[in-house]
Write an enzyme that holds these catalytic residues in place. Structure first.
Site, PDB file in Angstrom:
ATOM      1  N   LYS A  18      19.667  -9.840 109.648  1.00  8.61           N
ATOM      2  CA  LYS A  18      19.053 -11.012 110.303  1.00  8.61           C
ATOM      3  C   LYS A  18      18.817 -10.742 111.781  1.00  8.61           C
ATOM      4  CE  LYS A  18      22.692 -12.442 112.904  1.00  8.61           C
ATOM      5  NZ  LYS A  18      22.692 -12.170 114.297  1.00  8.61           N
ATOM      6  N   ASP A 145      28.089 -16.458 110.073  1.00 11.42           N
ATOM      7  CA  ASP A 145      26.756 -15.988 109.666  1.00 11.42           C
ATOM      8  C   ASP A 145      26.588 -15.851 108.149  1.00 11.42           C
ATOM      9  OD1 ASP A 145      25.571 -15.627 112.111  1.00 11.42           O
ATOM     10  OD2 ASP A 145      25.917 -13.466 112.208  1.00 11.42           O
TER      11      ASP A 145
HETATM   12  C1  LIG Z   1      26.450 -13.802 117.425  1.00 10.33           C
HETATM   13  C2  LIG Z   1      26.028 -14.105 116.019  1.00 10.33           C
HETATM   14  C3  LIG Z   1      24.689 -14.876 116.061  1.00 10.33           C
HETATM   15  O1  LIG Z   1      24.202 -15.141 114.770  1.00 10.33           O
HETATM   16  O2  LIG Z   1      25.799 -12.985 115.190  1.00 10.33           O
HETATM   17  P1  LIG Z   1      26.155 -11.395 115.340  1.00 10.33           P
HETATM   18  O3  LIG Z   1      25.581 -10.919 116.609  1.00 10.33           O
HETATM   19  O4  LIG Z   1      27.630 -11.243 115.288  1.00 10.33           O
HETATM   20  O5  LIG Z   1      25.485 -10.730 114.162  1.00 10.33           O
HETATM   21  C4  LIG Z   1      27.072 -15.029 115.322  1.00 10.33           C
HETATM   22  O6  LIG Z   1      27.302 -16.215 116.045  1.00 10.33           O
HETATM   23  C5  LIG Z   1      28.391 -14.362 115.022  1.00 10.33           C
HETATM   24  O7  LIG Z   1      28.768 -14.763 113.754  1.00 10.33           O
HETATM   25  P2  LIG Z   1      29.913 -13.979 112.919  1.00 10.33           P
HETATM   26  O8  LIG Z   1      29.812 -12.528 113.194  1.00 10.33           O
HETATM   27  O9  LIG Z   1      29.849 -14.468 111.519  1.00 10.33           O
HETATM   28  O10 LIG Z   1      31.177 -14.509 113.690  1.00 10.33           O
HETATM   29  P3  LIG Z   1      32.604 -14.997 113.156  1.00 10.33           P
HETATM   30  O11 LIG Z   1      33.194 -13.913 112.330  1.00 10.33           O
HETATM   31  O12 LIG Z   1      32.516 -16.377 112.593  1.00 10.33           O
HETATM   32  O13 LIG Z   1      33.392 -15.077 114.544  1.00 10.33           O
HETATM   33  C6  LIG Z   1      33.748 -13.939 115.280  1.00 10.33           C
HETATM   34  C7  LIG Z   1      34.065 -14.370 116.699  1.00 10.33           C
HETATM   35  O14 LIG Z   1      32.854 -14.673 117.417  1.00 10.33           O
HETATM   36  C8  LIG Z   1      33.014 -15.792 118.278  1.00 10.33           C
HETATM   37  N1  LIG Z   1      32.117 -16.875 117.840  1.00 10.33           N
HETATM   38  C9  LIG Z   1      31.435 -16.801 116.680  1.00 10.33           C
HETATM   39  C10 LIG Z   1      30.572 -17.805 116.302  1.00 10.33           C
HETATM   40  C11 LIG Z   1      30.455 -18.932 117.166  1.00 10.33           C
HETATM   41  N2  LIG Z   1      29.639 -19.944 116.865  1.00 10.33           N
HETATM   42  N3  LIG Z   1      31.145 -18.994 118.317  1.00 10.33           N
HETATM   43  C12 LIG Z   1      31.977 -17.979 118.683  1.00 10.33           C
HETATM   44  O15 LIG Z   1      32.583 -18.027 119.751  1.00 10.33           O
HETATM   45  C13 LIG Z   1      34.480 -16.160 118.190  1.00 10.33           C
HETATM   46  O16 LIG Z   1      35.137 -15.436 119.215  1.00 10.33           O
HETATM   47  C14 LIG Z   1      34.897 -15.630 116.823  1.00 10.33           C
HETATM   48  O17 LIG Z   1      36.269 -15.345 116.760  1.00 10.33           O
END
Ligand SMILES: C[C@@](CO)(OP(=O)(O)O)[C@H](O)COP(=O)(O)OP(=O)(O)OC[C@H]1O[C@@H](n2ccc(N)nc2=O)[C@H](O)[C@@H]1O
Ligand SMILES: Nc1ncnc2c1ncn2[C@@H]1O[C@H](COP(=O)(O)OP(=O)(O)O)[C@@H](O)[C@H]1O
Length: 311
Positions: A18, A145
């Site tokens: 994504k 996600d």
């Molecule tokens: C940033 C994003 C954007 O879509 O994607 P990625 O870059 O990781 O793919 C997401 O919010 C990542 O989602 P995901 O990777 O599923 O995160 P999670 O396992 O739920 O959380 C990991 C950590 O990220 C932070 N976290 C995540 C989601 C959120 N809304 N707020 C947060 O602060 C927190 O520190 C949490 O402990």
């Protein structure tokens, strides 16, 4: 006509990566997460997850991007299978094989994608026939996600990203992804974002009219202008070369560029297949980028490609 399931010893599910077309981040919550208003968009870079009946639980990772992926119980696909087994009252071990093509720690949700794929594959193999809502609930426990990777397409995400809503989106979009050698840790990027905004009033995030209008019209130029990511300054602070990559892509004619999620992958939107090829060549030749991939979106969410089929 009745339909039965033909027994099979394995099930294979394909799942996309994504990019967040819009990622607006609210203030930090009491549980440490942030409320988001995001537009998820699934793109045609895929992992494949195969689950097979086995005497004991096992996991292997192969494919072009296998390096650095955990092969123990911390792998999100293994955690997904275990969680589903508990929810479904199943006691049948499986071997999980992940063919990895989605960049690892790249901000493209590869781990979440594998978790979503493992849920769909195990649901089929064990014949659980869970509803979409039941699978989404388990998915949300695995990561913010993960529910989107079950759904795919283009969708709004709110809450911490796990609450999905449909969005009216037209058109097929062409993307060039600039990959980096190292990864960025998602929690570290959120923490840096908080540091950069310290002392500032941060509003609750709401979708922008510019993004909604661009998606409704299917106009790639308008979408290029509307791409937004509140985590981008933090990702650039942690990896300054991302700023140079964004500048290079725009100079070479991209319609828009944005850091994908927490990065470090940089996503460039282009007009068509030919423009994608041109940009990929220019970025590679410039030496600013280690690796590039082309893809289109939207792509389907986690779906069965081989395994038990209705007869
Ligand atoms: C940033 C994003 C954007 O879509 O994607 P990625 O870059 O990781 O793919 C997401 O919010 C990542 O989602 P995901 O990777 O599923 O995160 P999670 O396992 O739920 O959380 C990991 C950590 O990220 C932070 N976290 C995540 C989601 C959120 N809304 N707020 C947060 O602060 C927190 O520190 C949490 O402990
Ligand atoms: N199946 C998996 N594929 C990739 N990474 C995984 C997987 N399971 C657990 N992880 C861990 O999750 C971390 C984040 O991976 P990934 O989902 O690829 O990145 P991002 O959160 O940036 O989108 C990795 O550093 C890795 O240790």
């Amino acid at each position: 006509m009745t339909s039965a399931t033909v027994p099979s010893s394995s099930a294979t599910v394909r799942v996309p990566a994504k990019v967040n077309l819009e990622l607006l981040v609210g203030p930090v919550r009491e549980d440490g997460y942030h409320n988001l208003s995001t537009v998820y968009h699934a793109v045609s870079l895929f992992d494949e997850v195969t689950v097979s009946f086995a005497d004991e639980w096992g996991l292997e990772v192969c494919g072009p991007r296998a390096e650095g992926v955990p092969t123990d119980g911390s792998n999100l696909a293994a955690r997904a299978a275990q969680l589903l087994a508990r929810a479904g009252g199943v006691d049948e071990p499986v071997h999980i094989r992940i063919r990895k093509d989605i960049p690892v720690s790249g901000g493209m949700a590869g781990g979440s994608a594998d978790a979503a794929a493992a849920l769909v594959a195990c649901d089929h193999l064990w014949g659980l026939a869970m509803t979409r809502e039941e699978l989404e609930e388990i998915a949300a426990d695995l990561g913010s996600d993960v529910p989107f990777l079950l759904a795919g397409g283009t969708a709004m995400g709110s809450g911490r990203g796990e609450v999905l809503a449909p969005v009216l989106a037209r058109g097929t979009y062409h993307w060039v992804f600039a990959l980096s050698d190292g990864g960025l840790s998602t929690p570290a990027v959120y923490a840096e974002c908080d540091r950069l905004r310290e002392g500032r009033e941060v509003p609750e995030p709401t979708p922008t009219p510019a993004m909604m209008t661009a998606l409704r019209s299917g106009d790639a130029r308008a979408l290029g202008r509307a791409l937004t990511n509140d985590l981008q300054p933090a990702s650039i602070r942690l990896m300054p070369e991302l700023g140079d990559i964004l500048d290079a892509g725009m100079e070479y004619g991209a319609l828009g560029g944005v850091v994908s999620g927490s990065g470090p992958t940089v996503a460039f939107l282009v007009e068509d297949t030919e423009a994608a090829l041109d940009l990929a060549v220019s970025l590679t030749a410039s030496g600013a980028v280690q690796d590039v991939r082309r893809a289109t979106g939207p792509a389907h969410g986690a779906h069965l490609v081989a395994g038990p089929r209705p007869s």
